[in-house]
Design an enzyme around this catalytic site. Sequence first.
Site, PDB file in Angstrom:
ATOM      1  N   GLU A 443       0.840  -1.217   0.000  1.00  0.00           N
ATOM      2  CA  GLU A 443       0.000   0.000   0.000  1.00  0.00           C
ATOM      3  C   GLU A 443       0.863   1.252   0.000  1.00  0.00           C
ATOM      4  O   GLU A 443       0.493   2.273   0.578  1.00  0.00           O
ATOM      5  CB  GLU A 443      -0.916   0.032   1.232  1.00  0.00           C
TER       6      GLU A 443
HETATM    7  C1  LIG Z   1       3.135  -9.672   0.107  1.00  0.00           C
HETATM    8  C2  LIG Z   1       2.915  -8.519  -0.826  1.00  0.00           C
HETATM    9  C3  LIG Z   1       1.627  -8.212  -1.228  1.00  0.00           C
HETATM   10  C4  LIG Z   1       1.412  -7.169  -2.135  1.00  0.00           C
HETATM   11  N1  LIG Z   1       0.142  -6.924  -2.599  1.00  0.00           N
HETATM   12  C5  LIG Z   1      -0.025  -6.047  -3.625  1.00  0.00           C
HETATM   13  C6  LIG Z   1      -1.295  -5.928  -4.292  1.00  0.00           C
HETATM   14  O1  LIG Z   1      -2.290  -6.562  -3.917  1.00  0.00           O
HETATM   15  N2  LIG Z   1      -1.393  -5.090  -5.367  1.00  0.00           N
HETATM   16  C7  LIG Z   1      -0.333  -4.371  -5.819  1.00  0.00           C
HETATM   17  O2  LIG Z   1      -0.482  -3.649  -6.801  1.00  0.00           O
HETATM   18  N3  LIG Z   1       0.874  -4.444  -5.193  1.00  0.00           N
HETATM   19  C8  LIG Z   1       1.055  -5.274  -4.134  1.00  0.00           C
HETATM   20  N4  LIG Z   1       2.284  -5.382  -3.528  1.00  0.00           N
HETATM   21  C9  LIG Z   1       3.382  -4.568  -4.011  1.00  0.00           C
HETATM   22  C10 LIG Z   1       3.765  -3.456  -3.051  1.00  0.00           C
HETATM   23  O3  LIG Z   1       2.769  -2.475  -3.018  1.00  0.00           O
HETATM   24  C11 LIG Z   1       5.146  -2.932  -3.510  1.00  0.00           C
HETATM   25  O4  LIG Z   1       6.080  -3.942  -3.203  1.00  0.00           O
HETATM   26  C12 LIG Z   1       5.493  -1.621  -2.843  1.00  0.00           C
HETATM   27  O5  LIG Z   1       4.669  -0.593  -3.332  1.00  0.00           O
HETATM   28  C13 LIG Z   1       6.954  -1.230  -3.085  1.00  0.00           C
HETATM   29  O6  LIG Z   1       7.342  -1.392  -4.401  1.00  0.00           O
HETATM   30  P1  LIG Z   1       8.690  -2.201  -4.724  1.00  0.00           P
HETATM   31  O7  LIG Z   1       8.621  -3.494  -4.008  1.00  0.00           O
HETATM   32  O8  LIG Z   1       8.890  -2.228  -6.183  1.00  0.00           O
HETATM   33  O9  LIG Z   1       9.848  -1.362  -4.032  1.00  0.00           O
HETATM   34  P2  LIG Z   1      10.582  -0.095  -4.649  1.00  0.00           P
HETATM   35  O10 LIG Z   1       9.610   0.851  -5.223  1.00  0.00           O
HETATM   36  O11 LIG Z   1      11.683  -0.573  -5.510  1.00  0.00           O
HETATM   37  O12 LIG Z   1      11.188   0.559  -3.332  1.00  0.00           O
HETATM   38  C14 LIG Z   1      12.374   0.088  -2.696  1.00  0.00           C
HETATM   39  C15 LIG Z   1      12.771   1.102  -1.609  1.00  0.00           C
HETATM   40  O13 LIG Z   1      13.002   2.377  -2.225  1.00  0.00           O
HETATM   41  C16 LIG Z   1      12.181   3.363  -1.614  1.00  0.00           C
HETATM   42  N5  LIG Z   1      11.752   4.350  -2.611  1.00  0.00           N
HETATM   43  C17 LIG Z   1      11.270   4.127  -3.844  1.00  0.00           C
HETATM   44  N6  LIG Z   1      10.984   5.303  -4.434  1.00  0.00           N
HETATM   45  C18 LIG Z   1      11.294   6.277  -3.551  1.00  0.00           C
HETATM   46  C19 LIG Z   1      11.222   7.698  -3.564  1.00  0.00           C
HETATM   47  N7  LIG Z   1      10.726   8.364  -4.592  1.00  0.00           N
HETATM   48  N8  LIG Z   1      11.648   8.373  -2.465  1.00  0.00           N
HETATM   49  C20 LIG Z   1      12.097   7.716  -1.389  1.00  0.00           C
HETATM   50  N9  LIG Z   1      12.175   6.378  -1.317  1.00  0.00           N
HETATM   51  C21 LIG Z   1      11.781   5.667  -2.383  1.00  0.00           C
HETATM   52  C22 LIG Z   1      11.001   2.596  -1.029  1.00  0.00           C
HETATM   53  O14 LIG Z   1      10.387   3.312   0.034  1.00  0.00           O
HETATM   54  C23 LIG Z   1      11.691   1.315  -0.561  1.00  0.00           C
HETATM   55  O15 LIG Z   1      12.295   1.548   0.673  1.00  0.00           O
HETATM   56  C24 LIG Z   1       2.506  -6.391  -2.597  1.00  0.00           C
HETATM   57  C25 LIG Z   1       3.794  -6.687  -2.133  1.00  0.00           C
HETATM   58  C26 LIG Z   1       4.006  -7.726  -1.277  1.00  0.00           C
HETATM   59  C27 LIG Z   1       5.415  -8.047  -0.849  1.00  0.00           C
END
Ligand SMILES: Cc1cc2nc3c(=O)[nH]c(=O)nc-3n(C[C@H](O)[C@H](O)[C@H](O)COP(=O)(O)OP(=O)(O)OC[C@H]3O[C@@H](n4cnc5c(N)ncnc54)[C@H](O)[C@@H]3O)c2cc1C
Length: 621
Positions: A443
């Site tokens: 989220e």
């Molecule tokens: C078990 C599970 C269930 C999930 N369920 C859903 C779902 O139902 N639907 C769905 O669409 N998604 C879902 N997700 C995805 C989840 O919402 C994303 O994993 C999350 O939004 C982070 O994206 P990412 O993993 O690509 O991390 P990244 O975006 O790569 O982020 C990695 C790190 O970089 C930081 N970061 C990235 N951009 C910035 C910025 N601009 N400024 C500062 N810090 C930044 C983040 O805060 C984090 O610490 C799920 C994930 C998991 C693990």
Amino acid sequence: MGNSLVSVRDQKFLLYEQLGVEKLFAYEKYGDYSRDVVDMMLGEAEKMAVDVILPTYDVGDKEGCTFKDGKVSVPACFHDAYKKFCEAGWICAIKDPEVGGQGMPMSVWMSCAECFNAANFAFMMYPGLTAGAAGLIEKYGTEEQKNKYMYRMYTGEWGGTMCLTEPGSGSDLGAIRTTAKRLPDGTFSITGTKSFISSGDHDLTPNNIHPVLARIEGDPPGTGGISIFIVPKYRVNDDGSLGELNDVITGNIEHKMGIKGSATATLNFGEDGNCIGELLGEERKGMKIMFQMMNEARLEVGMQGLGHATAAYGHALQYAKERVQSKPIWEFTNPNAASVPIIQHPDVRRMLLWMKAYVEGMRALNGFVAYCIDMEGIAETKEEKKRWEGFVEVLTPVCKAFCSDMGVEICSLAIDVYGGYGYISEYPVEQYMRDCKIACLYEGTNGIQALDLVGRKLAQNKGANVKAFFGEIAGTVGKIKKIEELKAYVVHLEEAYGAVAGLTEQFGKWAKSAGLIIPILNARPYLMILGDLAVGWQLMQAAGIACEKLDAIYAEAGADGSKAGQRALARENSEVAFYQGKIASAKYFATNILPTISGRCKAIGLGDKVPIEMLEESFGS
Ligand SMILES: Cc1cc2nc3c(=O)[nH]c(=O)nc-3n(C[C@H](O)[C@H](O)[C@H](O)COP(=O)(O)OP(=O)(O)OC[C@H]3O[C@@H](n4cnc5c(N)ncnc54)[C@H](O)[C@@H]3O)c2cc1C
């Protein structure tokens, strides 16, 4: 569960004594509600949580989800629980009766949700996402779409998801690559891969309805070019029966640290060029529409953090009363002294009270935001509506990020209370900690929540929203100063809120002069400070009410006014013990947490930029 997972007494204190939800029942919208009805619903929620959901908790974790021959299966015990949960109408309890709901106030729902989440939130993901997705169709769908999908989702007959994330697009949703190609009949051909989709595929329901973010061919890059589509797993015939598979193929499910009973799927849309989606709402308004679901979901995720914290505290408390180990500190030199239950050791008591204070404070914070949502819905003037809305805007990222981060901390401390047994799978708290962590990540990560707070919410409505929040705290300080018992404690709240208000002003000045870099760099610590402040405020408000209640009880009981007399009364009267416990939470928080706030604000105020200025090479290789 009453004593071990959720304190229903504290929930009722919050609803009736602190928030005063009975005020809502005077409005037509909640005309069918009364205290008796709410009590009955809370009782039913507790029964559902304890008798139906809780038994799935560790079994669901051990069995997990499986992916075989292209099909996803959830833990077997989830099937019966899902059926019972849906039949009882919980899936859409807060929705209007016209769509099959019970029109339940959000503030009441929060207490029910806390019970459900404490019992098993991996299970709760299925009905939770279904209700959220159906809510989008209710608000933005056509009558045809509502008839086709929404009603069957609100009964739980079909499931729902939210499909945002892609392998290359997590926090940055503007980077999504899923495309939508116009078809002559007005529908769209969807192509792309969505990853990490909770409830993305499962065998609880025969169909699954996916709201999918995608870009219509030719639309601009970035979030402004994104639209949202309803994409069913199976197409739906005109007579409502299930048609052919809609070219939505599950690639895999994830193996995860926790919430193992919740299927997290990779979904491939349109690999064979045959996936049909229907536009939901207007073109290029996908992010705005999805944000409705995301904002609701963010509050729910805050509740997941709280649910875990609540359950972990309940277990730790019970264990501390039962586990006998070590002599008491005052008998340390006596070789013949008997060992005592660990709740008698100062460090264990400190840990328990720390947990208790945070759990109660977060419960009240979530309850307050839910109450603001209820009030916003019935506000009679524009100004009033804007004021309630302002609290919700500012505090939603705080509820999500603070409650999930603190949820993990509380689960971790619960393990400490258990000692080595806490680390062992036979005992429940290690699972709470594993399950809880995800709430910090999905989220929108907690880092992204903090950016939302500092980058958007503080300046919203020209800063009036956050100022109104500080104004509420000032009001509480004024009231509590008149209470003898709390006078010496409320000064810490006053000092803390002054420090936070000063730092917030400093952020505004930096934004105008040195740019946003220092506020952005410190967004997450700032959010945690605001969370502590909000919790300290809620606890102090509660303690003020508890003092009044106790005064009345002491007077009636003819207590002699001495501490010893009051303690004696608490041993035989559980209400006295409860209210004394509320005061203890507030006093502990005021003296142990609130004084750290001005130091933390001072640290941020120094304006250090080392993490930005240092070379990437200097982080190490
Ligand atoms: C078990 C599970 C269930 C999930 N369920 C859903 C779902 O139902 N639907 C769905 O669409 N998604 C879902 N997700 C995805 C989840 O919402 C994303 O994993 C999350 O939004 C982070 O994206 P990412 O993993 O690509 O991390 P990244 O975006 O790569 O982020 C990695 C790190 O970089 C930081 N970061 C990235 N951009 C910035 C910025 N601009 N400024 C500062 N810090 C930044 C983040 O805060 C984090 O610490 C799920 C994930 C998991 C693990």
